[in-house]
Design a protein around this motif. Structure first.
Motif: not given
Ligand code: AMP
Length: 404
Positions: A199-211
Motif C-alpha cells: 500500500y503506497v500513499a502519495i502526498l503533495g500540495g501546499a502545506k504539511v500543516s493541513d495533512k
C-alpha cells in the motif's frame, strides 16, 4: 469509534432499502459548482448526483433537492443563486426541474405541493440563511417540514455539522446514503481499513500543516509514502537540505523531523524528491524561468515548483505492478502553471494504468486528474476535499454519523 463503523453496509441504509413511492424525499446534494458571470463552468457535481436522482424518480418519489453554493454568509446574493443549476440539472435529467426562491417557508412549501411523483424540485441556496452553517434547530425543522425521507448524497459537506447535514436527518426517521455518498464511504473505507498491500500513499500540495493527521494515520498503515509538492520542502529543510526560496513552514520543521523518525522506526519508507524543477518567481499560476535542479538542493533565489525527471522515474519505478493499493492526496507540483505539470501528469498517467486499487482524495488532485482527462481511469476520485481528508485521517464525519 473506529472508522470501520462508517461503512454503509454495517448500519447506514441504502436507497434500495427505502420505499419512496409518492413520498417527499429531501435530497441533500452538492451543487457547489464553479460559476463565471452567472454561467456554470464545470457541472461534474451535477452529473455526479444523477444516478441517485434517477433511482428516486424511477421509484416515484417527489424529489426535493437542497444544496449550498459558495459562501454568501447568510445573505441573499443574486450571483450565488442556484437558479442556473436548476436549469442545468433539468437539461442533464431531461425533465424540467422546478425551483423555489427560498429553501424554507411558503416558496418551499409551494414547490413541494407542485411536485408529482417522479418530479424534481430544487431549493434556493441553503446558505442564504446564516442558520444553515450554524446548525440551527428551528431552521432544520423548517427545512424538514415538507419532507418525509432524508437522503444525503453530498459527501463534500459531510464534515460540516450544518443544519441540512445533521439537523434535518435527526428529524426524519427514514434516512439513507445516496449512491455517490455510498461509493465515497465504501472506497475510502477500503483504503483506510482494509487496504491490500503493498500500500503506497502519495502526498503533495501546499502545506504539511493541513495533512498532519493524515500523515500520522498513514504511518501506521502504508508501506511507503511519496512526498512531493511544496510540502516536501519542509521535510527536506528539516533534514538540513538547502531549499532556496521555496514555500516552507518553518514552524513545522520539528514536526517534519519527528514524522521522518517515526516512519524510519516503523520501517515505513519515505520517498522525498531526488531532484526538482525550480522557477525564478511565482505569481499565482504564473511562473518565470523554469529549469531543472539536478539534485536535492535548490539554490538561493530559486523556488521549487515540481519534482524533477529523476524523481519522476524513480517514483514510477517504485510504484510497480506489485502495488495493490494507492492513495493519492495532493499534487507533487504546481500543476496549474505552464512547465510545472509534468510530475503530476506523469504520475497520473502511470497510475491510470496500474492494476492497484487507486483512490484520489479529492480537492486539487481530483482537479488535476480531471484536467489530464484521466479521472475515469481511477477506481475512485473523491468529490470531497476536506471531507475526504478528515475521513482518511480517521475522523468521524458528522454527516455520515447522522445517517445511522
Ligand atoms: P493542497 O490543497 O494542500 O493539496 O495544495 C494543492 C496546491 O498545492 C495545488 O494548487 C498545487 O499547485 C500546489 N502546489 C504543489 N506543489 C507546489 C509547489 N512546489 N509550490 C507551490 N505550490 C505547490
Amino acid at each position: 469509534m473506529t472508522s470501520s463503523d462508517q461503512r454503509p453496509s454495517t448500519s447506514i441504509r441504502s436507497l434500495a432499502d427505502l420505499d419512496v413511492r409518492h413520498r417527499v424525499v429531501f435530497c441533500r446534494v452538492d451543487y457547489n459548482v464553479p460559476l463565471a458571470a452567472g454561467r456554470i463552468t464545470d457541472d461534474r457535481r451535477i452529473v455526479a448526483s444523477l444516478p441517485t436522482l434517477r433511482v428516486l424518480i424511477r421509484n416515484g418519489a417527489r424529489v426535493l433537492c437542497a444544496s449550498h453554493l459558495g459562501r454568501p454568509g447568510g445573505e441573499v446574493k443574486a450571483e450565488l443563486s442556484l437558479a442556473p443549476v436548476a436549469e442545468r440539472l433539468g437539461e442533464r435529467l431531461d425533465v424540467p426541474v422546478r425551483f423555489a426562491e427560498d429553501c424554507i417557508g411558503d416558496a418551499a412549501e409551494a414547490l413541494v405541493a407542485s411536485l408529482a411523483p417522479g418530479e424534481v424540485g430544487l431549493l434556493e441556496n441553503l446558505r442564504f440563511h446564516a442558520e444553515e452553517t450554524r446548525g440551527d434547530d428551528a431552521f432544520a425543522r423548517a427545512l424538514a417540514a415538507p419532507a418525509d425521507i432524508y437522503v444525503n448524497d453530498a459527501f463534500g459537506t459531510a464534515h460540516r455539522a450544518h443544519a441540512s447535514v445533521v439537523g434535518v436527518p435527526a428529524l426524519l426517521e427514514e434516512r439513507a446514503a445516496g449512491l455517490l455518498m455510498e461509493k465515497e464511504i465504501r472506497s475510502l473505507s477500503r483504503v483506510l481499513d482494509a487496504p491490500e498491500r503493498p500500500y503506497v500513499a502519495i502526498l503533495g500540495g501546499a502545506k504539511v500543516s493541513d495533512k498532519i493527521a493524515l500523515i500520522e494515520k498513514l504511518l501506521e498503515r502504508v508501506d511507503s509514502i511519496f512526498i512531493g509538492g511544496a510540502m516536501a520542502y519542509t521535510f527536506q529543510k528539516s533534514r538540513g537540505i538547502e531549499i532556496g526560496d521555496s514555500l516552507v513552514e518553518n514552524d513545522k520543521l520539528d514536526l517534519a523531523r519527528d514524522l521522518l523518525e517515526r516512519a524510519s522506526a516503523r520501517g515505513t519508507k519515505i520517498h522525498l524528491p531526488l531532484d526538482h524543477k525550480s522557477a525564478a518567481s511565482i505569481d499565482g499560476s504564473r511562473v518565470t524561468e523554469v529549469r531543472d535542479e539536478a539534485n536535492e538542493t535548490i539554490p538561493a533565489g530559486r523556488i521549487g515548483v515540481d519534482i524533477g525527471p529523476a524523481t519522476r522515474a524513480a517514483w514510477i519505478a517504485a510504484i510497480g505492478a506489485e502495488t495493490r493499493t494507492v492513495l493519492w492526496n495532493g499534487p507533487p507540483g504546481l500543476f496549474e502553471a505552464a512547465g510545472c505539470e509534468q510530475g503530476t501528469r506523469q504520475l497520473a498517467e502511470h497510475l491510470a494504468t496500474s492494476p492497484a486499487f487507486r483512490v484520489v482524495g479529492g480537492g486539487d488532485t481530483a482537479a488535476a486528474v480531471a484536467r489530464f482527462g484521466l479521472a475515469d481511469r481511477f477506481d475512485h476520485v473523491s468529490t470531497g476535499g476536506g471531507a475526504a481528508l478528515d475521513f482518511l485521517s480517521g475522523a468521524t464525519l458528522p454527516g455520515v454519523e447522522a445517517l445511522r
